[in-house]
Design a protein around this motif. Structure first.
Motif, PDB file in Angstrom:
ATOM      1  N   HIS A  60       0.841  -1.058   0.003  1.00 47.19           N
ATOM      2  CA  HIS A  60      -0.040   0.027  -0.088  1.00 47.19           C
ATOM      3  C   HIS A  60       0.934   1.248  -0.112  1.00 47.19           C
ATOM      4  O   HIS A  60       1.829   1.279   0.762  1.00 47.19           O
ATOM      5  N   ALA A  61       0.562   2.335  -0.976  1.00 46.40           N
ATOM      6  CA  ALA A  61       1.148   3.550  -0.922  1.00 46.40           C
ATOM      7  C   ALA A  61       1.458   4.009   0.742  1.00 46.40           C
ATOM      8  O   ALA A  61       2.291   4.714   1.031  1.00 46.40           O
ATOM      9  N   GLY A  62       0.526   3.771   1.534  1.00 46.42           N
ATOM     10  CA  GLY A  62       0.598   4.248   2.981  1.00 46.42           C
ATOM     11  C   GLY A  62       1.403   3.414   3.433  1.00 46.42           C
ATOM     12  O   GLY A  62       2.320   4.326   4.458  1.00 46.42           O
ATOM     13  N   ALA A  63       2.001   2.416   3.442  1.00 41.73           N
ATOM     14  CA  ALA A  63       2.926   1.546   4.224  1.00 41.73           C
ATOM     15  C   ALA A  63       4.230   2.118   3.547  1.00 41.73           C
ATOM     16  O   ALA A  63       5.380   2.346   4.201  1.00 41.73           O
ATOM     17  N   SER A  97       5.070   4.865   2.200  1.00 38.67           N
ATOM     18  CA  SER A  97       5.489   6.290   2.616  1.00 38.67           C
ATOM     19  C   SER A  97       5.634   6.260   4.058  1.00 38.67           C
ATOM     20  O   SER A  97       6.426   7.176   4.597  1.00 38.67           O
TER      21      SER A  97
END
Lengths: 152, 152, 152, 152
Positions: free
Chosen positions: D61-64, D66
């Motif tokens: 996930h992009a959240g992980a 970043s």
């Protein structure tokens, strides 16, 4: 992009395409910017210091700094595009690391990732005085390839 | 920032400080930009269309668009600063949403958060033709307050 | 996007598509995030406070804050896409305005511009404690629409 | 930062300070991230692939991505700070260049400019599968040094 590629000059045809586009950008001429080097995936643009490009303290204005950074990245992307395509900046982000001082500033746009639709470039701007050279701004830019007449 | 505050004009003293700084920015005069409105925490700058500010297709160059956006945000932050302080752009990010067309473009800088050291602004640029007005760029900017003579 | 549109709920079909995708994101479930509201062009995601989402001072970690902001923007874009398409984040930028505190944080993604290929969203994150609500982060995001199985 | 410096390990005291802070970040443990290397001005953090850190297609996930990039940059800045100071992320921007795939991802934060108040870092994230390693995200981050207990 390997470093060797960046040393090389782009083909004469590509250089001509880039220069023709650059010369049709009213802003670049008005600021006094010129293209210093065109390699595949990497373009350098320089801007001499003069009062017309400064902010209130006599440094290069962030707007001038980013104008040539944006163009350097745009043309770096463009060097890797096929004929009959054009380039548009989607967005960019720039950090102004230090007051931009020097006889001139030099912006380098380098392609980090060249995709079918989108290209991502690193932007670096150096202040240059004689032999001295220091990084004054660093940025990151996204560009889009468009057919013929640009439309986002 | 409540909207009412943005309608208000800044005090005459603050307006004079902003205008004096703006007039000392060589780049703004060279581009032909002018300050349209100064409210506490919100500043508008306009730039008329002419060949000197265009890119290769005759649109406003992203560099011109972001130069006035950066200045609008900088002065918006500055309106909330105490005397004997100055402002420097730390960084900004801008998305170019559509070709920047119009008789003129107008940049609006609006303070989102004003801290002791750092200020964050929203940047918006509109293309204006007669009564028509459309958003052509949107950005976000971080600024730092510095004492007297700016040094980051 | 007009404000009225944002009040409205998305169609049941669209809500089902968004929720199905959200539930297949391992990270969102692992963090404890949930979708609070789905409107055309605007999605809200909330994340309750617990030790698993904090940084060293007990505030919400910037990584958790931006993970739900990124997802909120992604699904906001997705609500305006036709069937058989998917969404990928191209890039985003986020300013962390204040320590992220509260019983929960709430991220709102709002479409600013929806193009054929690219969508641009505003991202906002609020810290919420009881009736109190304060902006803790603000950002801007670019997304790309991809056919069927996502490939950039 | 010269490259040699980046090869070196930070002093045992500095490594202990970084690891103590990292271990007090609930999110890093919850994701399964760990610190791989601590050099002065450069920190590497790795995150193994597992369903808890993915988006709807099974990629990281992009959240992980970043979250660990943000932490890598934060600790890279922190290694150059004096005792009794702490670090907060002011903002960052990240481009997601390709689907984040691999057995694990590795984020590298590198200090580009270390000022008295502000530090600017480059963020890079690689997807790693066996011997293969490819850049999946690149970013730029601004951090602020704060005394003792962090307050922006």
């Amino acid at each position: 992009m390997d470093d060797q590629a960046h040393q090389d000059e782009a083909s004469p045809e590509m250089q001509a395409r880039v220069r023709a586009s650059f010369e049709s950008q009213g802003l670049m001429g008005h600021l006094g910017a010129r293209i210093a080097h065109i390699a595949p995936g990497r373009v350098r643009i320089t801007l001499p210091h003069r009062p017309e490009v400064t902010q209130q303290n006599g440094y290069f204005h962030a707007g001038a700094t980013s104008a040539i950074a944006d163009s350097a990245g745009g043309y770096a992307a463009f060097t890797l595009f096929p004929e009959d395509t054009s380039v548009l900046s989607v967005e960019y982000k720039i950090n102004l690391l230090a007051p931009a001082l020097g006889d001139h500033i030099e912006a380098i746009g380098t392609v980090l990732k060249s995709g079918r639709t989108l290209t991502v470039c690193r932007l670096e701007v150096f202040g240059v005085r004689g032999e001295e050279r220091s990084l004054v701004a660093t940025g990151q830019q996204t560009l889009i390839r468009v057919e013929a007449r640009p439309e986002q």
